[in-house]
Design an enzyme around this catalytic site. Structure first.
Site, PDB file in Angstrom:
ATOM      1  N   TYR A 219     -67.386  67.522 -33.039  1.00  0.00           N
ATOM      2  CA  TYR A 219     -67.195  66.648 -31.879  1.00  0.00           C
ATOM      3  C   TYR A 219     -68.504  66.283 -31.194  1.00  0.00           C
ATOM      4  O   TYR A 219     -69.556  66.836 -31.482  1.00  0.00           O
ATOM      5  CB  TYR A 219     -66.153  67.185 -30.916  1.00  0.00           C
ATOM      6  CG  TYR A 219     -66.330  68.521 -30.240  1.00  0.00           C
ATOM      7  CD1 TYR A 219     -67.513  69.234 -30.244  1.00  0.00           C
ATOM      8  CD2 TYR A 219     -65.244  69.080 -29.558  1.00  0.00           C
ATOM      9  CE1 TYR A 219     -67.625  70.453 -29.591  1.00  0.00           C
ATOM     10  CE2 TYR A 219     -65.346  70.294 -28.908  1.00  0.00           C
ATOM     11  CZ  TYR A 219     -66.545  70.979 -28.925  1.00  0.00           C
ATOM     12  OH  TYR A 219     -66.635  72.176 -28.274  1.00  0.00           O
ATOM     13  N   GLU A 220     -68.409  65.315 -30.308  1.00  0.00           N
ATOM     14  CA  GLU A 220     -69.579  64.670 -29.674  1.00  0.00           C
ATOM     15  C   GLU A 220     -70.514  64.035 -30.701  1.00  0.00           C
ATOM     16  O   GLU A 220     -71.726  63.990 -30.518  1.00  0.00           O
ATOM     17  CB  GLU A 220     -70.344  65.654 -28.783  1.00  0.00           C
ATOM     18  CG  GLU A 220     -69.528  66.274 -27.681  1.00  0.00           C
ATOM     19  CD  GLU A 220     -68.836  65.236 -26.808  1.00  0.00           C
ATOM     20  OE1 GLU A 220     -69.295  64.094 -26.762  1.00  0.00           O
ATOM     21  OE2 GLU A 220     -67.826  65.588 -26.183  1.00  0.00           O
ATOM     22  N   GLY A 221     -69.939  63.536 -31.774  1.00  0.00           N
ATOM     23  CA  GLY A 221     -70.704  62.933 -32.861  1.00  0.00           C
ATOM     24  C   GLY A 221     -70.923  63.956 -33.953  1.00  0.00           C
ATOM     25  O   GLY A 221     -71.676  64.921 -33.768  1.00  0.00           O
TER      26      GLY A 221
END
Length: 597
Positions: free
Chosen positions: A440-442
């Site tokens: 997550y968050e890229g």
């Protein structure tokens, strides 16, 4: 049951002796960060997380969150009471600006507390963690009226916040979002659409949640250039700050996940919900990136956190569990077997873990200093340098930090052997909770492309050149200590491999763009090894001067870890460079159907 003790001694060492936080007292925001104040905050943070949050970690993992028939969501047993203690103690105000009720302390101190929360209970930590990112975005792009309306209660912790990006059909490619924002006559917008994977999307910790939602207005470009950002409260806020009617936003379901069960990861339905534009129309992605960059640093710290707590439990087990005899003869002849600590392969995993963890902690806390210096350093040149460095290293901290955090957690589970696979012992939770941080968050592949495809070329390569010089200068300033000379020599070689790989990209990407994508991940890893080495050289210099006295073992261990980085981490650099220079030929050679053959 797993144990946890906040690593306050090492944090104080980094902040006081390596980063030298109190040497910046002449800058705004650092006035209160005296050594005594810093030590007091760190020790109390360690106590709170160890005593209040850690005992709830397995509870949250077992119970998860519950969506009730009326759509309300409740958190696991104990979370609400723990959050009330968190809010009453003012932990969420540490680095928030004073004008909205925060303490305005340096981000390095805030990063230390984030680490402790993640170690004690990552699922819990995500509730206030998302709010901190939302606060950053509203501070940067919100109107004065929006800031006055929402920030005081978000800073105080009375309200929390989220970020709503992902939809069923799109994750990284946000240009594909379908959530619509139709203008209302009063200047607000009606938000309609579905968002998924929304961490802390709903819960019972606070009476309101301020959602930041990406959506497209009518006629907006059908790409990332047509995205706008909106504030969409769970409960509408009246002009006098009181709460009004419930907004048209609801939880469709809670995701069933591999880990972080104690955090409510929600499918969010917006059915004409009232929202207000943040910043300029069609400029929402830039506003959201402020929040995302803060979150990416936070996720890198999560990688460190899961590594640390898994390591603590592996060290205890290695000292207690008896298995086999030392290769050099029995170390405890009175017992039927020696402790696991006698075996070099167990020591290998523990030394790799210790070297990564303590080097990564130094990198994160030093990175926290750069966040502040980017805004508060005395000169424009210093501010620009700090901004360049933290911008360059954000994908490295997130990507390399979480890759190694997950690897370390699995290695520590390996130290436990079969008992590490048993749920009651808790090692499996550290592994499962660590896994999401790589996604997550890229996802980390996206971080690698951000580094190699965007950050390297920015401003004519200014940031990477600053990093090269920083490493070169650090290597050139070692004294006669043989360990430091070895570390400097190996770090200079790693820096050379990074320079050569950067040049190879410059020479081989224009004609064959896939070469960049094929080598980006190895490049991010190489940059991570170099960054860790830079920290170990800084740490080693301090330790070499401070040897002796009652803390002699602490400082000697630092020098040993620095040497371990030089002998065990640095040699990976050459292989990574060769991987980069292999290009994309075999990676892109086969047609898709060949993979199913």
């Amino acid at each position: 049951m797993p144990v946890y003790k906040a690593p306050t001694r090492d944090t104080r060492f980094v902040l006081n002796e390596v980063v030298g936080l109190d040497s910046y007292s002449h800058l705004p925001g650092f006035e209160g960060a005296t050594r005594d104040m810093t030590d007091a905050v760190i020790e109390e943070a360690g106590r709170f997380t160890s005593e209040v949050l850690a005992p709830l970690n397995q509870v949250g993992d077992r119970e998860g969150c519950t969506r009730h028939a009326d759509g309300a969501v409740t958190t696991p047993t104990g979370f609400k009471a723990a959050y009330d203690q968190f809010r009453e103690a003012g932990w969420g105000t540490l680095t928030a600006p004073a004008e909205f009720g925060g303490q305005g302390l340096p981000h390095a101190i805030g990063f230390a507390f984030e680490e402790y929360m993640g170690e004690a209970n990552q699922a819990f930590a995500m509730y206030p963690g998302l709010a901190a990112g939302a606060i950053s975005a509203i501070l940067a792009k919100g109107s004065p009226e929006q800031q006055a309306k929402y920030l005081p209660k978000m800073v105080s912790g009375e309200w929390l916040g989220t970020m709503n990006l992902t939809e069923p059909q799109c994750g990284t490619d946000l240009g594909l979002i379908r959530t619509r924002a139709e203008p209302n006559a009063d200047g607000s917008h009606a938000i309609t659409g579905t968002k998924i994977f929304i961490s802390a999307g709903d819960h019972d910790l606070t009476e309101n949640i301020i959602h930041l939602v990406l959506a497209k207005t009518p006629g907006a470009p059908d790409s990332t250039k047509g995205i706008s950002l909106f504030i969409v409260p769970k409960v509408l806020v009246n002009d006098d700050g009181s709460l009004g009617a419930r907004n048209a936003v609801s939880v469709g379901s809670i995701e069933h996940k591999m880990g972080i069960h104690g955090n409510a990861t929600c499918v969010m339905n917006y059915d004409g919900a009232t929202g207000w534009l943040v910043g300029e129309e069609n400029k929402g992605l830039a506003a959201m990136f402020i929040m995302m960059n803060a979150a990416r640093l936070g996720v890198g710290i999560q990688g460190l956190a899961q590594a640390e707590v898994a390591y603590q439990n592996a060290v205890i087990y290695a000292g207690e569990r008896r298995q086999g005899r030392s290769l050099t003869g029995a170390k405890d002849p009175q017992a039927k077997a020696d402790p696991l600590f006698v075996h070099p392969d167990v020591r290998r995993m523990l030394m790799d873990a210790k070297t990564f963890i303590e080097g990564m902690r130094a990198l994160c806390l030093w990175g926290g200093l750069q966040v502040d210096l980017a805004h508060k350093a005395a000169t424009e040149e210093e501010r620009q340098e700090a901004d360049d460095l933290i911008g360059l290293l954000t994908p490295v901290i997130k990507g390399y930090g979480t890759d190694m955090g997950y690897k370390t957690a699995t290695d520590m589970q390996q130290v436990w052997g079969g008992h590490g696979y048993i749920v009651e012992n808790g090692m499996d939770q550290f592994v499962r909770d660590a896994r999401i941080a790589m996604i997550y968050e890229g996802a980390n592949g996206v971080q690698a492309m951000d580094l190699a495809g965007r950050k390297l070329a920015q401003n004519g390569g200014r940031a990477i050149q600053r990093f090269f010089k920083l490493v070169d200068d650090e290597c050139a300033s070692v004294g006669d200590d043989p360990t430091l000379k070895l570390v400097a020599e190996r770090l200079a070689k790693v820096n050379g491999e990074l320079k050569a790989s950067t040049m190879w990209f410059m020479q081989n990407v224009m004609a064959t763009p896939d070469n960049l994508g094929a080598g980006a991940y190895a490049y991010m890893t190489l940059a991570g090894i170099a960054s860790l080495g830079l920290m170990w050289l800084k740490v080693g210099k301090v330790a070499a001067k401070a040897q002796g006295g009652e803390d002699a073992l602490f400082y000697q261990a630092k020098l040993t870890c620095a040497k371990h980085w030089a002998l065990r981490f640095a040699p990976q650099a050459g292989a990574l460079r060769r991987e980069i220079e292999a290009g994309a030929e075999t990676i892109m050679a086969l047609p898709p159907e060949a993979f199913a053959a």
